[in-house]
Write a protein that holds these residues in place. Structure first.
Motif, PDB file in Angstrom:
ATOM      1  N   THR A 189       0.956  -1.311  -0.050  1.00 21.53           N
ATOM      2  CA  THR A 189      -0.078  -0.037  -0.074  1.00 21.53           C
ATOM      3  C   THR A 189       0.758   1.293   0.112  1.00 21.53           C
ATOM      4  OG1 THR A 189      -0.198  -0.162   2.330  1.00 21.53           O
ATOM      5  CG2 THR A 189      -1.867  -1.215   1.160  1.00 21.53           C
TER       6      THR A 189
ATOM      7  N   LYS B  85      -1.601   3.009  -2.347  1.00 18.56           N
ATOM      8  CA  LYS B  85      -2.077   4.279  -1.855  1.00 18.56           C
ATOM      9  C   LYS B  85      -1.304   5.354  -1.829  1.00 18.56           C
ATOM     10  CE  LYS B  85      -5.631   1.684   0.835  1.00 18.56           C
ATOM     11  NZ  LYS B  85      -5.997   1.660   2.327  1.00 18.56           N
ATOM     12  N   SER B  86       0.042   5.114  -1.586  1.00 23.22           N
ATOM     13  CA  SER B  86       0.931   6.296  -1.488  1.00 23.22           C
ATOM     14  C   SER B  86       2.163   5.904  -2.270  1.00 23.22           C
ATOM     15  CB  SER B  86       1.427   6.277  -0.095  1.00 23.22           C
ATOM     16  OG  SER B  86       2.265   7.433   0.276  1.00 23.22           O
TER      17      SER B  86
ATOM     18  N   ASN C 178      -6.119   4.123  -6.677  1.00 21.45           N
ATOM     19  CA  ASN C 178      -6.420   4.330  -5.151  1.00 21.45           C
ATOM     20  C   ASN C 178      -5.150   5.112  -4.793  1.00 21.45           C
ATOM     21  OD1 ASN C 178      -8.998   3.058  -4.913  1.00 21.45           O
ATOM     22  ND2 ASN C 178      -7.988   1.084  -4.837  1.00 21.45           N
TER      23      ASN C 178
ATOM     24  N   THR D 101      -3.363   8.324  -3.381  1.00 19.99           N
ATOM     25  CA  THR D 101      -3.678   9.569  -3.157  1.00 19.99           C
ATOM     26  C   THR D 101      -2.789  10.435  -2.671  1.00 19.99           C
ATOM     27  OG1 THR D 101      -3.972   8.859  -0.746  1.00 19.99           O
ATOM     28  CG2 THR D 101      -5.982   8.634  -2.307  1.00 19.99           C
TER      29      THR D 101
END
Length: 291
Positions: free
Chosen positions: A101, A123-124, A143, A145
């Protein structure tokens, strides 16, 4: 290819002890670092931040240049990469497994990296591909961000941040190749996102973005016009339409002195009457075109 450490592990010529990791300071004490049973991966349990529930790979100890990162190491799920391949100049391609993630500085300085496959779980990607000078294309999962400092120094020419993106601060700062970008309405933090991107010439800001932070488009000398939607209420310091006045000290323009700031020649703002864009244009004496 030989390892830089006398015990044969790793490729990092930093001169630091092999057990040193930047993210652990003296106050944290000595972290519990583990080496995988095959000797290829150094990792830690329970990575800090927003990537709980597994292990974080801190270092790759092998010499292969085309790598598929395992999703499970010694029975533990891999959820995060931090500085994993930092400085591995020879790395050419990598597949990141599902379940990861967070990627933080994992490929920093991988100058020969050309192909990356990222998981849908991601996510990152903070500092993830900084100084990857050979990376020209990348597919981003929907997803992600946080793109803070993600792509500085890459060869990416066109990029659309996915819907849901929150942070793009310094994402392409000083990148010499980026020409076209799309910024979705979800973006909230943009500090220095495209600062010193001299070839950036086309920007689409989706209606819904509320602010353009300090130095976002500073010294974007090829950006001659920018439509700023009515939703933008605040525009930060030297963020739009400004450039440095530079006095170059050599013929190749590798060094310069900063003599001040000025408006980019020919730059104009497009926007709606009574908007923050119109106010900014009048305040800074930038031509404004009603749309």
């Amino acid at each position: 290819m030989k390892a830089y450490y006398s015990d044969g592990r790793g490729r990092y010529g930093t001169g630091e002890d092999y057990e040193y990791f930047y993210k652990y300071d003296d106050e944290d004490g000595k972290p519990e670092i583990h080496t995988s049973s095959d000797g290829l991966w150094t990792y830690d349990f329970n990575p800090p931040g927003n990537c709980p529930g597994g292990i974080e790979i801190l270092r790759y100890n092998g010499c292969e240049t085309n790598i598929q990162i395992p999703g499970v190491i010694d029975g533990n799920n891999v959820v995060s990469l931090d500085s994993t391949f930092d400085g591995f100049y020879e790395l050419e391609s990598v597949i990141v497994p599902e379940g990861v993630t967070c990627i933080t500085g994992a490929f920093y300085g991988c100058e020969n990296l050309k192909k990356v496959t990222l998981p849908q779980s991601l996510k990152s990607i903070v500092y993830a591909f900084n100084c990857c000078f050979s990376l020209g294309n990348i597919d981003i999962p929907p997803n992600v961000t946080d793109f803070s400092n993600a792509f500085e120094g890459t060869k990416i020419q066109s990029f659309a941040f996915p819907q849901g993106t929150d942070t793009i601060s310094n994402s392409f700062s000083a990148s010499g190749y980026i020409k076209k970008v799309f910024i979705p309405k979800s973006v909230m933090y943009t500090d220095e996102a495209f600062c010193d991107c001299e070839n950036l010439s086309e920007v689409i800001i989706e209606d819904g973005v509320s602010n353009i932070d300090d130095y976002t488009f500073y010294h974007c000398t090829s950006l001659k016009e920018l439509y700023i939607p009515e939703s933008v209420k605040t525009i930060g310091r030297l963020s739009v339409g400004y450039m440095e006045i530079r006095e170059y000290t050599d013929a190749r323009k590798t060094g310069f002195r900063i003599k001040g700031e000025s408006i980019v020649p020919g730059f104009k703002i497009k926007g709606v009457k009574g908007s923050g864009a119109e106010w900014y244009a009048k305040e800074h004496k930038i031509p404004f075109i009603l749309v």
